[in-house]
Structure formats: C-alpha cells, structure tokens
Design an enzyme around this catalytic site. Structure first.
Site, PDB file in Angstrom:
ATOM      1  CG  HIS A 101      -1.992  -1.009   1.221  1.00  0.00           C
ATOM      2  ND1 HIS A 101      -2.980  -1.004   0.265  1.00  0.00           N
ATOM      3  CD2 HIS A 101      -2.259  -2.062   2.044  1.00  0.00           C
ATOM      4  CE1 HIS A 101      -3.822  -2.017   0.491  1.00  0.00           C
ATOM      5  NE2 HIS A 101      -3.393  -2.683   1.570  1.00  0.00           N
ATOM      6  CB  CYS A 127      -2.387   3.926  -3.833  1.00  0.00           C
ATOM      7  SG  CYS A 127      -3.683   2.877  -4.516  1.00  0.00           S
TER       8      CYS A 127
END
Length: 481
Positions: free
Chosen positions: A318, A361
C-alpha cells in the site's frame, strides 16, 4: 651498483620522480610490492630483490624521466662484473603512458578524470593527482592494458589529438605483435585502426599513410570512434547480472487500517521468475514493517556492487503520495529507498542502472475518464492499493529509473486473484521485449506498459503509470542463455 652512487641518486630524486619510476617498474615488480615506496633507496632494494639493480635497467629508467645527469652517475658508478647477463627492457606500453603523463596539462587531466567518472569509482579518481595515478586506476578496472589501449585512445581524442596520436602510434607499431597470440595465452588483440575509423578507414593503413597515422592539430581527424555497446547501452556481462530485491507486503497489522493485498503473491512470483531468467540473483522480503524495510535498504546500500551490472528493487505494498507503507502502517519515503544507492553513498554502482518499480497507490484520488474502446475490467476482483507527503521523484543523480504504478496522488489497482494491473503488464512487456530480436530498451517497454494500462477501466476509473528516470544509456534486458 656502487652503494655510494645509489645513495647520491636517492638524494637527488624527489617523491614525484620516485612515483614515476615505480610506475615504470610495474611490469617486472608486482604493484602491491611497490605500494608505500617513498624513497629511491626503497625502490632500489625492490629492484635488487628482482635482480634488476643493473646499470642498463637504471639507465632506461632515468632516461625515460629525463634525468640524463643521473644516467651519467650510473654509468660512472657501475661495476661491469656485477651486471646481469640479460636485463629486461622497459615496455613500450609503460613508456607510452609516461610520455602522455609528461605532456598532459592540469586542464587535460581534469578532463580525463571527468570522462572517466562514470567508469571508475569517484574516490580513487579524486585521489589521483597525476595522469599516472589515473592510468593505474584504469588498469585495476581493466579499462586499459598493454594489449588494449583503444579505450584510452578514444578518451584522448575527446580533448587532445596530439596525445591521442601517441596512443595511435603505439597501436600501429604493435599491431602485428598484439594480434599474434602464439606466444601469449589468452591475450586479446588490439582492434585494428581500420575498425576504429568510421569515415576514412583506408587512411589508417600503415603502408598507405606516409605520416604513419600521426597528424598535427591542423589536420582534420576522424570523429572519435564509438562503440554502440559502450556508448549507447549499459553493459550486462556479469553472471549473475546483478541483484533483484523484492519487498512484498500482503498482510498488514489490524491497527494499520490497511487491508490484505490479495494477489500480490502473483506479482512476486512473476517478478521473481522473470528476473531469474534475466540472470539476476533474486532476494524476496515478505511482510516487513517500515523500520525493517529501511534497515534492509540500508544494508543493501553497503553492498559491494563491483561484480554486478545493475540493481533492481521492486516494492509491492500500500502507499500514499511519495511513500509506501510497512505492514505496521508506517511510511517509508521513496527517497529513503533510492538515496542509499546514489554515487556518493554507493560508489560501486556509479555508471550502472538502478531500476525501481513501485506497485502502490500514491494517494486517494481517482483518475476519471473513459475512451472509446477502453477495456472494462471485472470490478469484483479489483482493489485499490491506497491507504500527504514528499514528491516521488528520482534522486538528483545519474542512472536511476523509477517506474511508478500510478501518477502522484492517485490510486493504482490490483486484481485479488491475478495480481496488480501495473506489475503484470510490466512483466508481459519485458517478456515480449526479451523474446524480440530487436534491442528494445526499457524506456520503450514502459511506453508500451503505459499504453496498455491506460486502455483499461478499473472500478469505473482509469490508471496511468508514470516512469521517471535519469538514465544515461539504454537498458536492454534479455534472457541469459
């Protein structure tokens, strides 16, 4: 030799001249035994051990460094009965390098060091005070040898054609001897000057050139010879090619509020298999906290990369703008991933490509837009690797590539069963390029990745990867045989 004569000679030689004599003796005395010698007396002892303390050999040495006064002292102080039956001659190779050193200005020395900066470690170059020091470093890195001075020739052509002509003359005079391998085991031959010349190969012929290849500055010279492999492409010759390190975070602490990254094991497997086929040693770190990621990166930055052609780092996690997350939900800035491998911190990586691929991301924003013909992916299997901070730019240093799954502040997407959109497309395009007969470099590959990923629609949104780079040559990855 008379000891009193040698003592007088020692008094008349300065430290720079002693260093020059040591360089000239390297062909017969190992370089390691000459290290630390600061006086002529010490050198004479080494010559005596090697049975070279002979008036004939000393005469050659002193004549080469333009000390005819010492030549006379040697000849007056020699005792012929003590001379050796046969004394080796100074090699033409060492004398040629010395003559270049002798005529090289400080300005040209700086230019030579600047041109060598991508090929040699910066610290030894900075310590090199003379051209002879530079030549020693070039020899250690196998950039020059008595059998191959073409690299030096090309460098000198960049700034001083007179000095280049000295090397050219050496190459002309030794062409026959260097290509005759009957007396030397595994001796590489000097490239013929026909192969080095581009515009006028016939003008380099010894039989047709009345000046034997030597030209004045007023005479037009051909452009410096260039090798596409050396000038345009990074070298991939070592086995293994280098190291590929994969940080794969799937399971996050519950308190991090970051969900499990289903499908990331597919990305890890694809990258692992692919870079093994490219000839890299692959190391995988699964489920690391932010501190452990930074610790592993720090240790990796201390590695000696002298026998590696490249470094590849892949991070699957992430992320947010300019960072990735450890499994504890703490941030690791992208700069913390790349800075340990800059030239100052990792000199053994100077001039070598450092490739970073980040599947994470870079924010929570969506990229909207839909183009006719775009492919809509099944929404049920798709997730975003999202959870602001510094920029995700590459360091202000050469030879980096940062391949981002998405642009700053936006999401990237991952299929829970087949892997992330970006990494899977990256692997497909790298495989396609590796199997092609063309020499397609990695920047061209990433253009294909951008095009294919941008065609898709994921959770009704778009994804646009973003490569950033300071590469100075082309990176071509092919399977090892």
């Amino acid at each position: 030799m008379d000891r009193r004569t040698l003592s007088r000679i020692d008094d008349e030689l300065n430290s720079e001249e002693v260093a020059e004599l040591c360089f000239l003796c390297t062909d017969f005395i190992p370089r390691k035994r000459l290290e630390g010698i600061s006086s002529a007396k010490d050198l004479f002892l080494k010559l005596e051990d090697a049975t070279l303390l002979d008036s004939s050999y000393l005469t050659q040495l002193f004549r080469t460094i333009h000390r005819e006064d010492l030549v006379r002292q040697v000849q007056n102080g020699s005792r012929q009965a003590e001379e050796a039956d046969a004394v080796p001659s100074l090699s033409d190779y060492r004398v040629m390098l010395y003559s270049i050193h002798d005529d090289m200005t400080e300005e040209n020395l700086d230019k030579l060091k600047f041109l060598l900066n991508p090929k040699l470690n910066r610290r030894p170059l900075e310590k090199s005070k003379t051209a002879l020091d530079v030549f020693v470093e070039m020899e250690k890195s196998q950039l020059i040898s008595k059998d191959d001075v073409s690299g030096l020739y090309k460098l000198l052509l960049e700034f001083d054609k007179k000095l280049a002509a000295v090397v050219e003359k050496y190459m002309q005079d030794h062409r026959g001897a260097l290509t005759d391998t009957s007396h030397y085991q595994k001796r590489p031959s000097i490239p013929s000057l026909e192969s080095l010349s581009v515009s006028q190969p016939e003008t380099w012929s010894e039989t047709e050139d009345p000046n034997n290849g030597v030209r004045s500055d007023a005479t037009p010279c051909p452009d410096p010879p260039t090798s596409p492999d050396e000038e345009e492409y990074y070298s991939f010759t070592h086995e293994p090619r280098g190291l590929c390190v994969i940080f794969n975070n799937k399971l996050f602490f519950p308190e991090s509020n970051l969900g499990e990254r289903g499908g990331t094991e597919k990305d890890e497997k694809s990258l692992n298999n692919l870079f093994h086929r490219f000839g890299f040693e692959v190391v995988v770190h699964n489920n690391l906290t932010a501190d452990l990621i930074e610790s592993e990166i720090t240790k990796l930055g201390q590695r000696n990369f002298s026998h590696d052609d490249a470094l590849v780092v892949c991070v699957l996690s992430h992320g947010d703008n300019g960072c990735v997350y450890g499994i504890d939900g703490k941030k690791v800035q992208l700069r913390a991933l790349t800075l340990p491998f800059t030239s100052y911190r990792a000199p053994s990586l100077i001039g070598k490509p450092k490739l970073f691929f980040i599947q994470a991301c870079q924010g929570t924003l969506d990229q909207s837009g839909y183009l006719p013909g775009s492919e809509v992916k099944g929404d049920a299997e798709l997730e975003a690797d999202a959870s602001s901070s510094t920029s995700n730019s590459v360091p202000n240093d050469a030879d980096f590539l940062l391949g981002m799954a998405t642009v700053a502040e936006c999401k990237s997407f991952r299929n829970k069963y087949t892997g992330s959109i970006y990494i899977q497309e990256l692997c497909r395009q790298l495989e396609r390029a590796a199997e092609s007969s063309k020499m397609e470099d990695i920047l061209g590959v990433l253009v294909h990745v951008n095009r294919e990923v941008s065609k898709g629609v994921f959770l009704n949104k778009k994804q646009m990867p973003e490569p950033k780079y300071t590469l100075t040559k082309k990176v071509v990855l092919k399977y090892m045989n």
